[in-house]
Design an enzyme around this catalytic site. Sequence first.
Site, PDB file in Angstrom:
ATOM      1  N   HIS A  80      70.880  27.134   3.435  1.00 11.96           N
ATOM      2  CA  HIS A  80      71.139  28.410   3.992  1.00 11.96           C
ATOM      3  C   HIS A  80      72.105  29.088   3.028  1.00 11.96           C
ATOM      4  O   HIS A  80      73.267  30.082   3.606  1.00 11.96           O
ATOM      5  CB  HIS A  80      71.726  28.498   5.371  1.00 11.96           C
ATOM      6  N   ALA A 123      56.325  21.404   8.335  1.00 13.69           N
ATOM      7  CA  ALA A 123      57.232  20.374   8.192  1.00 13.69           C
ATOM      8  C   ALA A 123      58.467  21.002   7.346  1.00 13.69           C
ATOM      9  O   ALA A 123      59.481  20.190   7.327  1.00 13.69           O
ATOM     10  CB  ALA A 123      56.943  19.184   7.571  1.00 13.69           C
ATOM     11  N   GLY A 124      58.678  22.236   7.320  1.00 15.40           N
ATOM     12  CA  GLY A 124      59.751  22.887   6.580  1.00 15.40           C
ATOM     13  C   GLY A 124      59.750  22.575   5.282  1.00 15.40           C
ATOM     14  O   GLY A 124      60.797  22.252   4.494  1.00 15.40           O
ATOM     15  N   SER A 162      57.873  23.750   2.740  1.00 19.42           N
ATOM     16  CA  SER A 162      57.317  24.922   1.998  1.00 19.42           C
ATOM     17  C   SER A 162      56.026  24.899   1.633  1.00 19.42           C
ATOM     18  O   SER A 162      55.684  25.416   0.529  1.00 19.42           O
ATOM     19  CB  SER A 162      58.117  24.981   0.657  1.00 19.42           C
ATOM     20  N   SER A 164      54.245  27.332   2.783  1.00 14.22           N
ATOM     21  CA  SER A 164      54.174  28.808   2.460  1.00 14.22           C
ATOM     22  C   SER A 164      54.442  29.166   0.999  1.00 14.22           C
ATOM     23  O   SER A 164      53.790  29.974   0.403  1.00 14.22           O
ATOM     24  CB  SER A 164      54.518  29.411   3.372  1.00 14.22           C
ATOM     25  N   ASP A 220      62.743  28.293  -2.114  1.00 12.06           N
ATOM     26  CA  ASP A 220      61.571  27.666  -1.958  1.00 12.06           C
ATOM     27  C   ASP A 220      60.700  27.956  -3.072  1.00 12.06           C
ATOM     28  O   ASP A 220      59.954  27.091  -3.709  1.00 12.06           O
ATOM     29  CB  ASP A 220      60.866  27.919  -0.690  1.00 12.06           C
TER      30      ASP A 220
HETATM   31  C1  GLA Z   1      64.105  28.504   4.357  1.00  6.92           C
HETATM   32  C2  GLA Z   1      63.937  29.663   3.401  1.00  6.92           C
HETATM   33  C3  GLA Z   1      64.944  29.402   2.120  1.00  6.92           C
HETATM   34  C4  GLA Z   1      66.315  28.851   2.616  1.00  6.92           C
HETATM   35  C5  GLA Z   1      66.147  27.499   3.405  1.00  6.92           C
HETATM   36  C6  GLA Z   1      67.461  27.358   4.248  1.00  6.92           C
HETATM   37  O1  GLA Z   1      63.417  27.329   3.614  1.00  6.92           O
HETATM   38  O2  GLA Z   1      62.687  29.843   3.038  1.00  6.92           O
HETATM   39  O3  GLA Z   1      64.968  30.668   1.393  1.00  6.92           O
HETATM   40  O4  GLA Z   1      67.084  29.909   3.082  1.00  6.92           O
HETATM   41  O5  GLA Z   1      65.358  27.946   4.486  1.00  6.92           O
HETATM   42  O6  GLA Z   1      68.314  26.835   3.098  1.00  6.92           O
END
Ligand code: GLA
Length: 401
Positions: free
Chosen positions: A34, A125-126, A128, A130, A187
């Site tokens: 963040h 799963a976070g 990325s 997308s 990402d």
């Molecule tokens: C997501 C967003 C990124 C970043 C993270 C947190 O993955 O797509 O741009 O802000 O959260 O670090």
Amino acid sequence: MTTQEMNAAFEQAYGRKAEKMFFSPGRVNLIGEHTDYNGGCVFPCALSFGAWLLMSKNEDGVLRFKSLNMEQTYSIPISEIKPQADRAWCNYALGCIDIIARRHPEAKLESGYDLLYYGNVPAGAGLSSSAAMEVVTARAFTEEMMKGLVDEWMSGPESEKKYRTELALIGQACEHEYAGVMCGVMDQFASAQGKKDHAIYLNCDTLEFEHVPVKLEGIKVVISNTHSPHHLDSGAYNDRVRQCHTAVEQISKVKPIKFLAELTEEDWAQVESAITDPIAKKRARHVVGEVARTAAAVEALKKGEIAYFGELMTASHVSLRDDYEVTGPELDALAEAAWQVEGVLGSRMTGGGFGGCTVSLVKEEAIEHFKAFVGAEYEKKTGLKADFYVAEIGDGVTRLA
Ligand code: GLA
């Protein structure tokens, strides 16, 4: 799934062979969470899993979207490119095509295409998935829509770097406009600029970056999946972006700044009292601390001080839990269990938060015990089963055929 199987699936879907094939990876962020939309630094790596795109031109003036992961298919005339309702998955691709044309007046979409996507990033799963889809689409369609410029960009390492940064910016704009998530650039940048066995130390304000070797003798990067899907578009992410803007506005009354990441920890002591909104203050405190931790972590990795790197990862999680409030019970359960394991150097949530994954540095000989212990503790606390992957750090987007 092998690329031969993907080719066969394309032939089955469209009755002819794919002309081209591209791949773009997902990412795991080691530290710097963040901070990207706050003008700070991040330290992600591209993974070996990601998104594939197979494509052929068609004569029908239509973009046909199929995916081996999703049932829904779409058929969109090239004259009618706009965001599709109901969170259509094709938005992540369509947006990129639209944005290429808007960022580059010379770009032309002259025919329709038959497209087949396949992804192996665990869903929700976070990691990325997308961004991988956006960047693979941006790579493919920049080449189709403005070949001359792409040939120029691909002619040398410096111009290729610029090209890859442009792909990341196209993907980020797509996320803003077609998915409504006001994300930073991390990402898409990791997906575009990844390098095998390296992490990317990126300044998200200037977009200057450095590939730093991830040399961890006898230690592995382990990703643990909560299987509690993260909902990045649920509004909580955009709320954090807004709260940081509030903090910038209030601080600017005593010290004009553009981004929170401009503040050092010494500055913070001076300006903190200018933030009257208590939530904004907590958010800003995380960002200032995280920027300092990220710089320290990169230095530590360069010097081989992996134990210190791990401590900074753990401190990052605590700050994301207490001040940024983006962890939640599942991520906390995974991280807290990991901290108890002998042989774990550090563990933290990675990505946007609210579910998704943690990333941990684990000594090789402790990995089996780590999986068993963390898995059992997690299930006890949440009733959910976690999954574990030893990360392989891979290259950024590429054309495969
Ligand atoms: C997501 C967003 C990124 C970043 C993270 C947190 O993955 O797509 O741009 O802000 O959260 O670090």
